[in-house]
Design a protein around this motif. Structure first.
Motif: not given
Ligand SMILES: NC(=O)C1=CN([C@@H]2O[C@H](COP(=O)(O)OP(=O)(O)OC[C@H]3O[C@@H](n4cnc5c(N)ncnc54)[C@H](OP(=O)(O)O)[C@@H]3O)[C@@H](O)[C@H]2O)C=CC1
Ligand SMILES: O=C(O)C1=N[C@H](C(=O)O)C[C@H](O)C1
Length: 268
Positions: A63-82
């Protein structure tokens, strides 16, 4: 410059994540910038089965690499608790607003996210259940609990679910206990002859978790008093049932600079 909400989805191959991809892809004012998948580094979403029609969406494993490379507003998370907790914190650090459907967060996780939202002056929505009917079931249960002190919760889910009790059951118990005088359900001297027979204990109210193939997401809240019972029940028969709530949450989080736990707090 367009006014589209620029979105990253974590968990796109999952039962919920794949529906969220569909939602974002078909909503005029949303744009899917990237997805986070712990597999398939360096590939495009269109390379994966079921997503061939979705163009120009890169897959990141980090995610960190993604956030550094994109100019995003919202993260939708549908994964696991950790993973969801790590993603929500990372997103806030990068000034991206999390909308989290992932369940299994502890009270201290929620407190930590609330603190981070205050520090960053940013919105974040944690929604244990995005289905409007489920939110109403919880609200109706809270009203009923003002009149009925005796209550038990039965939540029923598919057998691939990782967390128990469900996030919805925990949220329901929290909402009920805000108005219900704490009371130990059942006989004061009752004994379990088989461990777990009475389910989980939340301030004396019991939560029973059923896991079966064929189920999706269902909950009954049972109230009892002299000569009567009241059952409040909600059923989700498919994951499409959650998507109108995801859409509202993404729209709302863009206008928030606070932490919100539960969709009931943002519905008008
Ligand atoms: N708030 C709501 O209304 C609802 C919430 N939920 C919650 O949403 C969550 C997801 O549920 P569901 O879709 O059924 O679960 P799934 O198991 O179908 O989906 C989870 C996905 O997350 C992926 N994943 C795991 N680790 C990572 C990671 N590090 N980075 C990116 N992706 C990862 C999994 O991949 P892989 O399988 O390869 O490991 C899988 O594709 C659960 O916590 C569930 O309780 C569910 C329904 C409604
Ligand atoms: O895992 C699921 O499926 C669901 N999880 C959420 C929960 O834990 O309450 C919401 C819904 O019940 C479906």
């Amino acid at each position: 410059m367009d006014n589209k909400v620029k979105i990253i989805i974590a968990g796109p191959r999952g039962r919920m994540g794949s529906e969220a991809v569909k939602l974002v892809n078909t909503t005029e004012h949303f744009e899917l910038l990237a997805v986070i998948d712990h597999k398939h580094e360096g590939q495009m979403l269109s390379d994966l089965e079921g997503f061939h029609h979705i163009n120009n969406v890169p897959i990141y494993t980090d995610l960190e690499k993604c956030l550094q490379s994109t100019n995003s507003d919202v993260l939708i998370d549908l994964t696991t608790p950790e993973v969801g907790m790590y993603h929500a914190k990372t997103a806030l650090h990068y000034h991206v607003r999390p909308v989290v459907g992932t369940t299994g967060f502890t009270p201290s996780d929620l407190a930590e996210l609330e603190r981070l939202c205050q520090e960053k002056n940013l919105g974040c929505i944690i929604a244990p259940n995005f289905a409007i009917g489920a939110v109403l079931m919880m609200k109706f249960s809270q009203i009923a609990a003002q009149y009925f002190n005796d209550v038990e919760i039965i939540e029923m889910h598919h057998d691939q679910k990782l967390d128990a009790p469900s996030g919805t059951a925990v949220k329901t118990a929290e909402m009920i206990s805000a108005v219900r005088e704490s009371k130990k359900q059942g006989h004061p001297n009752e004994k379990e002859t088989l461990a777990g027979a009475r389910g989980a204990d939340y301030t004396g109210m019991h939560i029973h978790s059923v896991r079966l193939p064929g189920l999706v997401a269902h909950q009954q809240v049972l109230f009892g008093s002299e000569g009567q019972t009241l059952t409040i029940r909600h059923d989700s028969y498919n994951r499409g049932s959650f998507m109108s709530g995801v859409k509202v949450a993404v729209e709302k989080v863009m206008k928030l600079n606070t932490f919100v736990y539960g969709l009931e707090n943002i519905l008008e």
